[in-house]
Design a protein around this motif. Structure first.
Motif, PDB file in Angstrom:
ATOM      1  N   SER A   4       0.855  -1.173   0.000  1.00  0.00           N
ATOM      2  CA  SER A   4       0.000   0.000   0.000  1.00  0.00           C
ATOM      3  C   SER A   4       0.892   1.223   0.000  1.00  0.00           C
ATOM      4  CB  SER A   4      -0.909   0.005   1.229  1.00  0.00           C
ATOM      5  OG  SER A   4      -0.204   0.486   2.330  1.00  0.00           O
ATOM      6  N   PHE A   5       0.298   2.360  -0.249  1.00  0.00           N
ATOM      7  CA  PHE A   5       1.103   3.562  -0.347  1.00  0.00           C
ATOM      8  C   PHE A   5       1.674   4.002   0.987  1.00  0.00           C
ATOM      9  CE2 PHE A   5       1.161   4.713  -4.612  1.00  0.00           C
ATOM     10  CZ  PHE A   5      -0.034   4.348  -5.200  1.00  0.00           C
ATOM     11  N   PHE A   6       1.111   3.469   2.077  1.00  0.00           N
ATOM     12  CA  PHE A   6       1.634   3.867   3.376  1.00  0.00           C
ATOM     13  C   PHE A   6       2.889   3.088   3.763  1.00  0.00           C
ATOM     14  CE2 PHE A   6      -0.997   7.034   4.985  1.00  0.00           C
ATOM     15  CZ  PHE A   6      -2.291   6.822   4.538  1.00  0.00           C
ATOM     16  N   ASP A   7       3.239   2.098   2.950  1.00  0.00           N
ATOM     17  CA  ASP A   7       4.353   1.249   3.357  1.00  0.00           C
ATOM     18  C   ASP A   7       5.688   1.965   3.315  1.00  0.00           C
ATOM     19  OD1 ASP A   7       3.097  -1.933   2.091  1.00  0.00           O
ATOM     20  OD2 ASP A   7       2.642  -0.730   3.850  1.00  0.00           O
ATOM     21  N   GLN A   8       5.733   3.095   2.621  1.00  0.00           N
ATOM     22  CA  GLN A   8       7.001   3.819   2.587  1.00  0.00           C
ATOM     23  C   GLN A   8       7.343   4.379   3.962  1.00  0.00           C
ATOM     24  OE1 GLN A   8       6.885   7.737   0.717  1.00  0.00           O
ATOM     25  NE2 GLN A   8       4.702   7.437   0.367  1.00  0.00           N
ATOM     26  N   PHE A   9       6.367   4.453   4.862  1.00  0.00           N
ATOM     27  CA  PHE A   9       6.621   5.056   6.163  1.00  0.00           C
ATOM     28  C   PHE A   9       6.933   4.036   7.235  1.00  0.00           C
ATOM     29  CE2 PHE A   9       5.740   8.953   4.463  1.00  0.00           C
ATOM     30  CZ  PHE A   9       4.519   8.977   3.822  1.00  0.00           C
ATOM     31  N   MET A  10       6.900   2.744   6.854  1.00  0.00           N
ATOM     32  CA  MET A  10       7.244   1.747   7.865  1.00  0.00           C
ATOM     33  C   MET A  10       8.730   1.841   8.140  1.00  0.00           C
ATOM     34  SD  MET A  10       5.118  -1.677   7.304  1.00  0.00           S
ATOM     35  CE  MET A  10       6.069  -2.196   5.918  1.00  0.00           C
ATOM     36  N   SER A  11       9.083   1.738   9.389  1.00  0.00           N
ATOM     37  CA  SER A  11      10.496   1.825   9.745  1.00  0.00           C
ATOM     38  C   SER A  11      11.236   0.630   9.146  1.00  0.00           C
ATOM     39  CB  SER A  11      10.613   1.796  11.271  1.00  0.00           C
ATOM     40  OG  SER A  11      11.360   2.849  11.737  1.00  0.00           O
ATOM     41  N   PRO A  12      11.972   0.840   8.088  1.00  0.00           N
ATOM     42  CA  PRO A  12      12.552  -0.308   7.394  1.00  0.00           C
ATOM     43  C   PRO A  12      13.771  -0.868   8.114  1.00  0.00           C
ATOM     44  CG  PRO A  12      13.136   1.716   6.290  1.00  0.00           C
ATOM     45  CD  PRO A  12      12.321   2.103   7.473  1.00  0.00           C
ATOM     46  N   THR A  13      13.958  -2.151   7.949  1.00  0.00           N
ATOM     47  CA  THR A  13      15.128  -2.817   8.531  1.00  0.00           C
ATOM     48  C   THR A  13      15.868  -3.531   7.429  1.00  0.00           C
ATOM     49  OG1 THR A  13      13.547  -3.371  10.239  1.00  0.00           O
ATOM     50  CG2 THR A  13      15.775  -4.097  10.589  1.00  0.00           C
ATOM     51  N   TYR A  14      17.174  -3.458   7.416  1.00  0.00           N
ATOM     52  CA  TYR A  14      17.966  -4.152   6.404  1.00  0.00           C
ATOM     53  C   TYR A  14      19.106  -4.867   7.103  1.00  0.00           C
ATOM     54  CZ  TYR A  14      20.681  -5.009   2.205  1.00  0.00           C
ATOM     55  OH  TYR A  14      21.389  -5.609   1.188  1.00  0.00           O
ATOM     56  N   ALA A 167       2.055  13.759   4.163  1.00  0.00           N
ATOM     57  CA  ALA A 167       1.189  14.082   3.027  1.00  0.00           C
ATOM     58  C   ALA A 167       2.014  14.394   1.793  1.00  0.00           C
ATOM     59  CB  ALA A 167       0.295  15.266   3.383  1.00  0.00           C
ATOM     60  N   GLY A 168       3.092  15.124   1.987  1.00  0.00           N
ATOM     61  CA  GLY A 168       3.936  15.470   0.850  1.00  0.00           C
ATOM     62  C   GLY A 168       4.526  14.242   0.186  1.00  0.00           C
ATOM     63  N   HIS A 169       5.070  13.356   1.015  1.00  0.00           N
ATOM     64  CA  HIS A 169       5.695  12.158   0.450  1.00  0.00           C
ATOM     65  C   HIS A 169       4.675  11.271  -0.239  1.00  0.00           C
ATOM     66  CE1 HIS A 169       9.903  12.199   2.034  1.00  0.00           C
ATOM     67  NE2 HIS A 169       9.378  13.211   2.674  1.00  0.00           N
ATOM     68  N   LEU A 170       3.495  11.200   0.373  1.00  0.00           N
ATOM     69  CA  LEU A 170       2.426  10.381  -0.195  1.00  0.00           C
ATOM     70  C   LEU A 170       2.012  10.913  -1.554  1.00  0.00           C
ATOM     71  CD1 LEU A 170       1.344   8.053   1.408  1.00  0.00           C
ATOM     72  CD2 LEU A 170      -0.703   9.342   1.818  1.00  0.00           C
ATOM     73  N   LEU A 171       1.851  12.252  -1.648  1.00  0.00           N
ATOM     74  CA  LEU A 171       1.460  12.858  -2.916  1.00  0.00           C
ATOM     75  C   LEU A 171       2.503  12.600  -3.988  1.00  0.00           C
ATOM     76  CD1 LEU A 171      -0.087  16.326  -2.160  1.00  0.00           C
ATOM     77  CD2 LEU A 171      -1.023  14.537  -3.577  1.00  0.00           C
ATOM     78  N   ILE A 172       3.765  12.732  -3.602  1.00  0.00           N
ATOM     79  CA  ILE A 172       4.833  12.499  -4.569  1.00  0.00           C
ATOM     80  C   ILE A 172       4.749  11.069  -5.077  1.00  0.00           C
ATOM     81  CG2 ILE A 172       7.321  12.214  -4.800  1.00  0.00           C
ATOM     82  CD1 ILE A 172       7.724  14.640  -3.163  1.00  0.00           C
ATOM     83  N   GLN A 173       4.520  10.121  -4.145  1.00  0.00           N
ATOM     84  CA  GLN A 173       4.475   8.728  -4.578  1.00  0.00           C
ATOM     85  C   GLN A 173       3.272   8.476  -5.476  1.00  0.00           C
ATOM     86  OE1 GLN A 173       4.438   5.873  -1.420  1.00  0.00           O
ATOM     87  NE2 GLN A 173       5.161   4.256  -2.761  1.00  0.00           N
ATOM     88  N   LEU A 174       2.121   9.047  -5.119  1.00  0.00           N
ATOM     89  CA  LEU A 174       0.915   8.854  -5.909  1.00  0.00           C
ATOM     90  C   LEU A 174       1.074   9.392  -7.317  1.00  0.00           C
ATOM     91  CD1 LEU A 174      -1.873   9.736  -3.362  1.00  0.00           C
ATOM     92  CD2 LEU A 174      -1.789   7.681  -4.746  1.00  0.00           C
ATOM     93  N   ILE A 175       1.578  10.628  -7.416  1.00  0.00           N
ATOM     94  CA  ILE A 175       1.657  11.236  -8.738  1.00  0.00           C
ATOM     95  C   ILE A 175       2.752  10.589  -9.569  1.00  0.00           C
ATOM     96  CG2 ILE A 175       2.088  13.405  -9.911  1.00  0.00           C
ATOM     97  CD1 ILE A 175       0.560  14.785  -7.783  1.00  0.00           C
ATOM     98  N   ALA A 176       3.828  10.160  -8.909  1.00  0.00           N
ATOM     99  CA  ALA A 176       4.869   9.450  -9.652  1.00  0.00           C
ATOM    100  C   ALA A 176       4.334   8.129 -10.192  1.00  0.00           C
ATOM    101  CB  ALA A 176       6.072   9.212  -8.758  1.00  0.00           C
ATOM    102  N   THR A 177       3.546   7.421  -9.356  1.00  0.00           N
ATOM    103  CA  THR A 177       2.937   6.176  -9.823  1.00  0.00           C
ATOM    104  C   THR A 177       2.009   6.436 -10.992  1.00  0.00           C
ATOM    105  OG1 THR A 177       2.922   5.529  -7.506  1.00  0.00           O
ATOM    106  CG2 THR A 177       1.761   4.103  -9.037  1.00  0.00           C
ATOM    107  N   ALA A 178       1.229   7.523 -10.891  1.00  0.00           N
ATOM    108  CA  ALA A 178       0.305   7.843 -11.983  1.00  0.00           C
ATOM    109  C   ALA A 178       1.063   8.112 -13.269  1.00  0.00           C
ATOM    110  CB  ALA A 178      -0.523   9.063 -11.593  1.00  0.00           C
ATOM    111  N   ALA A 179       2.132   8.910 -13.171  1.00  0.00           N
ATOM    112  CA  ALA A 179       2.901   9.229 -14.376  1.00  0.00           C
ATOM    113  C   ALA A 179       3.508   7.966 -14.973  1.00  0.00           C
ATOM    114  CB  ALA A 179       3.988  10.235 -14.040  1.00  0.00           C
TER     115      ALA A 179
END
Lengths: 227, 55
Positions: A4-14, A167-179
């Protein structure tokens, strides 16, 4: 597992390392410590000017007692603006999208200003709960309202920063996906979306700087009331 | 929303304050600002003789 689009905000572990730890510790490489030379290089000079002018700007309306906070607020500004701006690069993680981090800074600093006010000048600090010139009948109601607004301040401070950046990051991801999705289907529309994405990114750069500034400015205002 | 997940919140709090208190203020404080250079006037300062009364 669908993404989902919110997954970019999960604290990632590598490899067992939480990437937020890297995102919090590595940006300070960009701020080399000034040497004891009279003339430093361009980067350090510019950073020095920024810190100097910023501190001057914020602390001008504050009485001398509040000037003890200069290091803290200058460091906070540097901290927030770096994290916000670096988060706009691709594949980076923005720690300030995490509510935990923003509340971790908002609540203790706000509480510190309130406690300082209550200890040093309790009457003056409590006087802020009643604006001048209120009609007598409204006094109890207004004190309740002002107390609520006092306690909402740290919440607002933390959530404002989180929400704006998320909100900013989400919008960027949404519009980038759309493009990206539109590119094989309707290339013209995809190009228009790409232009929109570019403008949005510029907006997000501005928002990143402004939100960091607003956070620190509001804290300095709360300090001004209590010092 | 994953940000509302309380699991690593305490670790984030501690770690971010740790960085904020240990790494950044030394870098900020290391910036020193010399006094503005003043134009030195070409007149030599007039030295008035002053008899120091010792008693």
């Amino acid at each position: 597992m669908t993404l989902s689009f919110f997954d970019q905000f999960m604290s990632p572990t590598y490899l067992g390392i939480p990437l937020i730890a890297l995102a919090l510790s590595l940006p300070w490489i960009l701020y080399p410590k000034p040497t004891t030379r009279w003339l430093n290089n361009r980067l350090i000079t510019l950073q020095g000017w920024f810190i100097n002018r910023f501190t001057q700007q914020i602390f001008q309306p504050l009485s001398l007692g509040g000037h003890k906070w200069a290091t803290l607020l200058a460091s906070l500004m540097l901290f927030l603006i770096t994290l916000n701006m670096l988060g706009l690069l691709p594949y980076t993680f923005t720690p300030t999208t995490q509510l935990s981090l923003n509340m971790a800074f908002a609540v203790p600093l706000w509480l510190a200003t309130v406690i300082i006010g209550m200890r040093n000048q309790p009457t003056h600090a409590l006087g802020h709960l009643l604006p001048e010139g209120t009609p007598t009948l409204l006094i109890p109601v207004l004190i309740i309202i002002e107390t609520i607004s006092l306690f909402i301040r740290p919440l607002a401070l933390g959530v404002r920063l989180t929400a704006n950046l998320t909100a900013g990051h989400l919008l960027i991801q949404l519009i980038a996906t759309a493009a990206f999705v539109l590119l094989p289907l309707m290339p013209t529309v995809a190009i228009l979306t790409a232009v929109l994405l570019f403008l949005l990114t510029l907006l997000e750069v501005a928002v990143a700087m402004i939100q960091a500034y607003v956070f620190v400015l509001l804290l300095s205002l709360y300090l001004q009331e209590n010092v | 929303m994953p940000q509302l997940n309380p699991a690593p919140w305490f670790a984030i709090l501690v770690f971010s304050w740790l960085i904020f208190l240990t790494v950044i203020p030394p870098k900020v404080l290391a910036h020193t600002f010399p006094n503005d250079p003043t134009l030195q006037s070409t007149e030599k300062p007039k030295t008035e003789p002053w008899t120091w009364p010792w008693h």
